[in-house]
Design an enzyme around this catalytic site. Structure first.
Site, mmCIF file in Angstrom:
data_model
loop_
_atom_site.group_PDB
_atom_site.id
_atom_site.type_symbol
_atom_site.label_atom_id
_atom_site.label_comp_id
_atom_site.label_asym_id
_atom_site.label_seq_id
_atom_site.Cartn_x
_atom_site.Cartn_y
_atom_site.Cartn_z
ATOM 1 N N ASN A 71 18.296 7.078 56.765
ATOM 2 C CA ASN A 71 19.528 6.564 56.149
ATOM 3 C C ASN A 71 19.108 5.524 55.108
ATOM 4 O O ASN A 71 18.746 4.407 55.473
ATOM 5 C CB ASN A 71 20.412 5.936 57.240
ATOM 6 C CG ASN A 71 21.624 5.229 56.666
ATOM 7 O OD1 ASN A 71 21.959 5.407 55.486
ATOM 8 N ND2 ASN A 71 22.288 4.423 57.481
ATOM 9 N N HIS A 98 29.083 5.110 60.793
ATOM 10 C CA HIS A 98 28.007 4.112 60.864
ATOM 11 C C HIS A 98 28.631 2.735 61.104
ATOM 12 O O HIS A 98 29.712 2.429 60.597
ATOM 13 C CB HIS A 98 27.197 4.113 59.565
ATOM 14 C CG HIS A 98 25.935 3.326 59.679
ATOM 15 N ND1 HIS A 98 25.921 1.955 59.586
ATOM 16 C CD2 HIS A 98 24.657 3.705 59.946
ATOM 17 C CE1 HIS A 98 24.676 1.530 59.768
ATOM 18 N NE2 HIS A 98 23.894 2.572 59.986
ATOM 19 N N GLY A 127 18.788 -3.145 61.823
ATOM 20 C CA GLY A 127 18.287 -4.025 60.768
ATOM 21 C C GLY A 127 17.907 -5.412 61.267
ATOM 22 O O GLY A 127 17.678 -6.314 60.465
ATOM 23 N N SER A 184 16.288 -0.363 64.322
ATOM 24 C CA SER A 184 14.943 -0.937 64.174
ATOM 25 C C SER A 184 13.838 -0.038 64.724
ATOM 26 O O SER A 184 12.873 -0.516 65.321
ATOM 27 C CB SER A 184 14.885 -2.334 64.790
ATOM 28 O OG SER A 184 15.787 -3.197 64.121
HETATM 29 C C1 PEP Z 1 20.735 2.471 60.526
HETATM 30 O O1 PEP Z 1 21.279 1.784 59.692
HETATM 31 O O2 PEP Z 1 21.202 3.581 60.809
HETATM 32 C C2 PEP Z 1 19.536 1.941 61.164
HETATM 33 C C3 PEP Z 1 19.135 2.475 62.282
HETATM 34 O O3 PEP Z 1 18.919 0.882 60.526
HETATM 35 P P1 PEP Z 1 17.512 0.206 60.907
HETATM 36 O O4 PEP Z 1 16.561 1.314 61.252
HETATM 37 O O5 PEP Z 1 17.102 -0.522 59.671
HETATM 38 O O6 PEP Z 1 17.779 -0.696 62.058
#
Ligand code: PEP
Length: 252
Positions: free
Chosen positions: A9, A97, A175, A215
């Site tokens: 994503n 999301h 994130g 993450s």
């Molecule tokens: C996401 O936004 O779908 C996501 C999983 O972000 P991150 O991997 O940066 O935590």
């Protein structure tokens, strides 16, 4: 057969040339080094879709968008419809999301409407669910996810439900660098699969791909993905770096 999927994503990152350049290097990599049983999807901003679609044509990477309009067409300035997305060659769309739910106030009713339109248009839906930190701390996370699925998805018939990929993304892990432990991921994925089983039966639930997001990185992906009910990941930040994304796909 249940598919293993790793989906990137990209969120609102990279200008057109930067995005096309990342797509070119991923495409080249996966043409030379097939990802085996793991399906690779990249979900780009709208403006990248057509260019990325041309680059990946004939290869193994699939393309998706990150959102679609809650109306089919018409006077909705600034919106992008599911059929416009489909016309670029994209096959997937992320719906629900947590950033759409919280910053753009998309509720379960709206997400249910978007999901219906996307499926009617022929797109496959990656439907996100997950609790915020306070909900986990209060111990209501299983109920929150149940409600998101019941209100956002469970009005679908079984045939349409087969086109759904569920992504469990604990909002506190997106994130933030915090990741659900493999045990936390597995228990929620098992819960989700049992909700799907109660509503749709064994065949739909056994075949449903349930992704973990939050993450995910090369150092933790293999351990999270090794759980029996975790069928890959939805990857934000780490999908912007070719080597990290490839390493996560290879952990799938
Ligand atoms: C996401 O936004 O779908 C996501 C999983 O972000 P991150 O991997 O940066 O935590």
């Amino acid at each position: 057969m249940r598919k293993t999927i790793v989906a990137g994503n990209w969120k609102m990152n990279m200008d057109l040339e930067e995005g096309l350049s990342l797509a070119r290097s991923l495409d080249q990599y996966f043409r030379n080094t097939p990802s085996g049983k793991t399906e690779v999807i990249i979900c780009t901003p709208f403006i990248h879709l057509t260019g990325v679609s041309d680059i990946i044509k004939g290869g193994s990477i699939k393309l998706g968008a990150q959102n679609c309009a809650s109306e089919v067409s018409g006077a909705f300035t600034g919106e992008v419809s599911a059929s416009m997305i489909k016309s670029t060659g994209a096959e997937y769309v992320i719906i629900g999301h947590s950033e759409r739910r919280s910053y753009y106030h998309e509720d379960n009713d709206m997400l249910s409407k978007k999901t219906g339109i996307a499926l009617d248009t022929g797109l496959n839906v990656i439907f996100c669910c997950g609790e915020v930190k306070d909900e986990r701390e209060a111990g209501v996370h299983f109920n929150i996810v149940k409600c998101q699925l019941e209100e956002g998805l469970f009005n679908l018939d079984a045939e349409k439900m087969e086109k759904i990929i569920i992504a469990y993304e604990p909002v506190w892990a997106i994130g933030t660098g915090l990741t659900a432990t493999p045990e936390q991921a597995q228990e929620m994925h098992k819960h989700i699969r049992s909700l799907v089983r109660d509503k749709y039966g064994n065949s739909v639930s056994d075949n449903m791909t349930i992704l973990y997001g939050g993450s995910c990185k090369p150092s933790n992906a293999a351990e999270i993905f090794s759980n029996p009910d975790v069928d890959g990941g939805l990857i934000g930040g780490a999908s912007l770096k070719k080597d990290d994304f490839v390493a996560i796909v290879e952990a799938g």
